[in-house]
Design a protein around this motif. Sequence first.
Motif, short mmCIF file in Angstrom:
data_model
loop_
_atom_site.label_atom_id
_atom_site.label_comp_id
_atom_site.label_asym_id
_atom_site.label_seq_id
_atom_site.Cartn_x
_atom_site.Cartn_y
_atom_site.Cartn_z
N LEU A 144 42.63 68.99 13.54
CA LEU A 144 43.23 70.30 13.77
C LEU A 144 44.17 70.28 14.98
N LEU A 145 43.78 69.59 16.04
CA LEU A 145 44.61 69.50 17.23
C LEU A 145 45.91 68.74 16.95
N VAL A 146 45.81 67.65 16.19
CA VAL A 146 47.01 66.89 15.82
C VAL A 146 47.95 67.76 14.99
N ASN A 147 47.37 68.53 14.06
CA ASN A 147 48.17 69.40 13.19
C ASN A 147 48.93 70.45 14.01
N VAL A 148 48.26 71.05 14.99
CA VAL A 148 48.87 72.14 15.76
C VAL A 148 49.80 71.64 16.85
N PHE A 149 49.39 70.60 17.58
CA PHE A 149 50.13 70.20 18.77
C PHE A 149 50.92 68.91 18.62
N GLY A 150 50.71 68.16 17.53
CA GLY A 150 51.38 66.87 17.38
C GLY A 150 52.89 66.96 17.42
N GLY A 151 53.44 67.92 16.68
CA GLY A 151 54.89 68.08 16.65
C GLY A 151 55.45 68.46 18.00
N MET A 152 54.74 69.32 18.72
CA MET A 152 55.18 69.77 20.04
C MET A 152 55.21 68.61 21.03
#
Length: 303
Positions: A284-292
């Motif tokens: 979930l963290l990768v999904n939300v913050f990975g792009g940022m």
Amino acid sequence: MSVKDMLLALCVVVAWGVNFVVIKLGLQGMPPFLLAGLRFALVAFPAIFFVRRPAIPLRWLVVYGITISFGQFAFLFLAIKLGMPAGLASLVLQAQAFFTILLGALLLAEKLRWNHIAGIIIATLGMFMLATAGMKGQATAGITLTTMMLTLAAALSWGLGNITNKIIMRNRKVPIMSLVIWSALVPIGPFFACAFLFEGKEAIVFSLLHITLQTVLALIYLAFVATIVGYAIWGNLLSRYETWRVAPLSLLVPVVGILSAALFLNETLSAQQMLGASVIIIGLLVNVFGGMVTQRFLMRTQP
């Protein structure tokens, strides 16, 4: 975000996390379809007499109510009734984020990014670990392939509701509370019909005649605290702040769900369950913050 609004957001997160414990307690005195039907009846009435109907086509109101209200909570309540631990239900249900992304790519031609794909793969691995723990008899009683699939079906329904919401909001701005309250009318009939068909008239009459204070309080919490008050505050915050400031806070919901389930229901996790839950949270963290993170890294490396 101001300190006051941050505290309001955290209050909603706690309310939504504890919501799963309340569902478990409510289901101790009432069958799932009847409980869900009464929950949405309380959401809709008497609020619809004070809130204007959203200016959207009726078909979209029905689709939204069937997916995000009836589908999600029919599967979720049934899964918890069959034994799915409340804490892990709060975590597995967050698969809605991945279903929303995949459905957006499939139905709305939205672009999939690397962090979305990586997050899905990581979270899927975590859910596989939870499922296999149950098959090996290492998990908390109630985690079976059936309860896991029911919870994932609830997440898929939530994802379909999110896509419906995106379509509704494309050409018009609809107040979130108006949408929540009027769409609550849609699942009431299907829930009561399912209660009559699958739970039986005798169970319905018995539950209503012998309703306990615990069940009444659970219904009040589910309808007013978790739904009306929760969505009112959350919608207000989303309307005043950028989405990226508010939405990631929902990642704390399963944390609160697991902790509150341990505190109030004495739910415990095996080592493999804890590892699986941690892997899902990482996904979930990768999904939300990975792009940022990637975007900031590229900006810093540019000459």
